[in-house]
Design a protein around this motif. Structure first.
Motif, PDB file in Angstrom:
ATOM      1  N   TRP A   1     -14.976  69.048 -31.776  1.00 23.91           N
ATOM      2  CA  TRP A   1     -14.612  70.459 -31.773  1.00 23.91           C
ATOM      3  C   TRP A   1     -14.264  70.955 -33.178  1.00 23.91           C
ATOM      4  CZ3 TRP A   1      -9.306  72.685 -31.022  1.00 23.91           C
ATOM      5  CH2 TRP A   1      -9.352  74.057 -30.802  1.00 23.91           C
ATOM      6  N   VAL A   2     -13.569  70.099 -33.963  1.00 26.15           N
ATOM      7  CA  VAL A   2     -13.079  70.512 -35.274  1.00 26.15           C
ATOM      8  C   VAL A   2     -14.108  70.298 -36.383  1.00 26.15           C
ATOM      9  CG1 VAL A   2     -11.344  70.006 -37.051  1.00 26.15           C
ATOM     10  CG2 VAL A   2     -10.673  70.134 -34.650  1.00 26.15           C
ATOM     11  N   ALA A   3     -14.774  69.164 -36.387  1.00 25.91           N
ATOM     12  CA  ALA A   3     -15.568  68.778 -37.553  1.00 25.91           C
ATOM     13  C   ALA A   3     -17.077  68.862 -37.336  1.00 25.91           C
ATOM     14  CB  ALA A   3     -15.194  67.363 -37.986  1.00 25.91           C
ATOM     15  N   SER A   4     -17.604  68.028 -36.454  1.00 18.89           N
ATOM     16  CA  SER A   4     -19.058  67.930 -36.316  1.00 18.89           C
ATOM     17  C   SER A   4     -19.419  67.375 -34.942  1.00 18.89           C
ATOM     18  CB  SER A   4     -19.606  66.982 -37.393  1.00 18.89           C
ATOM     19  OG  SER A   4     -20.965  66.690 -37.162  1.00 18.89           O
ATOM     20  N   THR A   5     -20.558  67.807 -34.438  1.00 14.97           N
ATOM     21  CA  THR A   5     -21.015  67.295 -33.145  1.00 14.97           C
ATOM     22  C   THR A   5     -21.426  65.831 -33.210  1.00 14.97           C
ATOM     23  OG1 THR A   5     -23.236  68.128 -33.574  1.00 14.97           O
ATOM     24  CG2 THR A   5     -21.758  69.546 -32.321  1.00 14.97           C
ATOM     25  N   TRP A   6     -21.596  65.296 -34.402  1.00 12.86           N
ATOM     26  CA  TRP A   6     -21.942  63.880 -34.544  1.00 12.86           C
ATOM     27  C   TRP A   6     -20.839  62.965 -34.034  1.00 12.86           C
ATOM     28  CZ3 TRP A   6     -26.624  62.150 -35.215  1.00 12.86           C
ATOM     29  CH2 TRP A   6     -27.575  62.995 -35.798  1.00 12.86           C
ATOM     30  N   TRP A   7     -19.607  63.471 -33.913  1.00 15.94           N
ATOM     31  CA  TRP A   7     -18.507  62.654 -33.402  1.00 15.94           C
ATOM     32  C   TRP A   7     -18.685  62.324 -31.926  1.00 15.94           C
ATOM     33  CZ3 TRP A   7     -15.336  59.806 -36.050  1.00 15.94           C
ATOM     34  CH2 TRP A   7     -15.073  60.124 -37.365  1.00 15.94           C
ATOM     35  N   LEU A   8     -19.578  63.033 -31.243  1.00 11.76           N
ATOM     36  CA  LEU A   8     -19.868  62.679 -29.848  1.00 11.76           C
ATOM     37  C   LEU A   8     -20.464  61.289 -29.725  1.00 11.76           C
ATOM     38  CD1 LEU A   8     -21.280  65.965 -28.286  1.00 11.76           C
ATOM     39  CD2 LEU A   8     -19.164  64.782 -27.715  1.00 11.76           C
ATOM     40  N   LEU A   9     -21.093  60.817 -30.794  1.00  9.39           N
ATOM     41  CA  LEU A   9     -21.651  59.465 -30.776  1.00  9.39           C
ATOM     42  C   LEU A   9     -20.565  58.407 -30.571  1.00  9.39           C
ATOM     43  CD1 LEU A   9     -24.354  59.662 -33.574  1.00  9.39           C
ATOM     44  CD2 LEU A   9     -24.694  59.620 -31.095  1.00  9.39           C
ATOM     45  N   LEU A  10     -19.360  58.673 -31.056  1.00  5.47           N
ATOM     46  CA  LEU A  10     -18.249  57.741 -30.836  1.00  5.47           C
ATOM     47  C   LEU A  10     -17.916  57.657 -29.350  1.00  5.47           C
ATOM     48  CD1 LEU A  10     -16.066  55.877 -31.967  1.00  5.47           C
ATOM     49  CD2 LEU A  10     -14.633  57.913 -32.289  1.00  5.47           C
ATOM     50  N   ALA A  11     -17.877  58.789 -28.667  1.00  8.43           N
ATOM     51  CA  ALA A  11     -17.608  58.792 -27.231  1.00  8.43           C
ATOM     52  C   ALA A  11     -18.727  58.083 -26.464  1.00  8.43           C
ATOM     53  CB  ALA A  11     -17.445  60.214 -26.723  1.00  8.43           C
ATOM     54  N   VAL A  12     -19.970  58.273 -26.905  1.00  2.71           N
ATOM     55  CA  VAL A  12     -21.107  57.583 -26.278  1.00  2.71           C
ATOM     56  C   VAL A  12     -20.983  56.080 -26.483  1.00  2.71           C
ATOM     57  CG1 VAL A  12     -23.604  57.258 -26.413  1.00  2.71           C
ATOM     58  CG2 VAL A  12     -22.648  59.558 -26.428  1.00  2.71           C
ATOM     59  N   PHE A  13     -20.599  55.662 -27.680  1.00  2.43           N
ATOM     60  CA  PHE A  13     -20.426  54.233 -27.963  1.00  2.43           C
ATOM     61  C   PHE A  13     -19.342  53.630 -27.082  1.00  2.43           C
ATOM     62  CE2 PHE A  13     -18.104  50.922 -30.273  1.00  2.43           C
ATOM     63  CZ  PHE A  13     -19.108  49.976 -30.389  1.00  2.43           C
ATOM     64  N   ILE A  14     -18.213  54.330 -26.935  1.00  2.15           N
ATOM     65  CA  ILE A  14     -17.124  53.821 -26.101  1.00  2.15           C
ATOM     66  C   ILE A  14     -17.571  53.732 -24.641  1.00  2.15           C
ATOM     67  CG2 ILE A  14     -14.798  54.324 -25.226  1.00  2.15           C
ATOM     68  CD1 ILE A  14     -14.860  53.250 -28.075  1.00  2.15           C
ATOM     69  N   GLY A  15     -18.279  54.747 -24.164  1.00  2.00           N
ATOM     70  CA  GLY A  15     -18.786  54.711 -22.792  1.00  2.00           C
ATOM     71  C   GLY A  15     -19.747  53.559 -22.562  1.00  2.00           C
ATOM     72  N   ALA A  16     -20.649  53.339 -23.502  1.00  4.88           N
ATOM     73  CA  ALA A  16     -21.595  52.220 -23.386  1.00  4.88           C
ATOM     74  C   ALA A  16     -20.858  50.885 -23.414  1.00  4.88           C
ATOM     75  CB  ALA A  16     -22.625  52.292 -24.506  1.00  4.88           C
ATOM     76  N   HIS A  17     -19.824  50.792 -24.255  1.00  4.26           N
ATOM     77  CA  HIS A  17     -19.053  49.546 -24.311  1.00  4.26           C
ATOM     78  C   HIS A  17     -18.309  49.297 -23.004  1.00  4.26           C
ATOM     79  CE1 HIS A  17     -16.693  46.248 -25.764  1.00  4.26           C
ATOM     80  NE2 HIS A  17     -15.589  46.897 -25.402  1.00  4.26           N
ATOM     81  N   LEU A  18     -17.761  50.349 -22.395  1.00  5.15           N
ATOM     82  CA  LEU A  18     -17.073  50.182 -21.120  1.00  5.15           C
ATOM     83  C   LEU A  18     -18.028  49.694 -20.032  1.00  5.15           C
ATOM     84  CD1 LEU A  18     -14.797  53.342 -21.149  1.00  5.15           C
ATOM     85  CD2 LEU A  18     -14.045  50.972 -21.252  1.00  5.15           C
ATOM     86  N   ILE A  19     -19.243  50.226 -20.017  1.00  2.72           N
ATOM     87  CA  ILE A  19     -20.240  49.773 -19.039  1.00  2.72           C
ATOM     88  C   ILE A  19     -20.608  48.325 -19.296  1.00  2.72           C
ATOM     89  CG2 ILE A  19     -22.625  50.084 -18.275  1.00  2.72           C
ATOM     90  CD1 ILE A  19     -22.191  53.131 -18.820  1.00  2.72           C
ATOM     91  N   GLN A  20     -20.857  47.985 -20.565  1.00  5.43           N
ATOM     92  CA  GLN A  20     -21.213  46.612 -20.927  1.00  5.43           C
ATOM     93  C   GLN A  20     -20.082  45.651 -20.570  1.00  5.43           C
ATOM     94  OE1 GLN A  20     -19.624  45.222 -24.077  1.00  5.43           O
ATOM     95  NE2 GLN A  20     -20.353  43.267 -23.362  1.00  5.43           N
ATOM     96  N   ALA A  21     -18.844  46.018 -20.869  1.00  9.68           N
ATOM     97  CA  ALA A  21     -17.713  45.138 -20.598  1.00  9.68           C
ATOM     98  C   ALA A  21     -17.495  44.945 -19.101  1.00  9.68           C
ATOM     99  CB  ALA A  21     -16.447  45.695 -21.244  1.00  9.68           C
TER     100      ALA A  21
END
Length: 67
Positions: free
Chosen positions: A23-43
């Motif tokens: 919201w504050v800086a850049s839409t590229w930060w959504l990739l961090l949320a995608v990474f965390i979601g993928a890690h939760l599924i993998q784990a």
């Protein structure tokens, strides 16, 4: 606090920080949320999580998510 609860707390905080930074800086930060979601599924399938290994070495014990 058990490793399970700390893991969920940490993931939740990172996702919220990612949303705030999007919201504050850049839409590229959504990739961090995608990474965390993928890690939760993998784990959930493999049971492998580096954070949990670190927490166990620090003395936190695994426990049930809901008492």
């Amino acid at each position: 606090m058990s490793t399970d609860r700390f893991f969920m707390l940490f993931a939740g905080i990172v996702v919220l920080v990612s949303a705030l930074l999007t919201w504050v800086a850049s839409t590229w930060w959504l990739l961090l949320a995608v990474f965390i979601g993928a890690h939760l599924i993998q784990a959930s399938f493999t049971g492998f999580c580096p954070l949990v290994k670190i927490l166990k070495s620090l003395g936190l014990k695994p426990g049930e998510i809901f008492p």
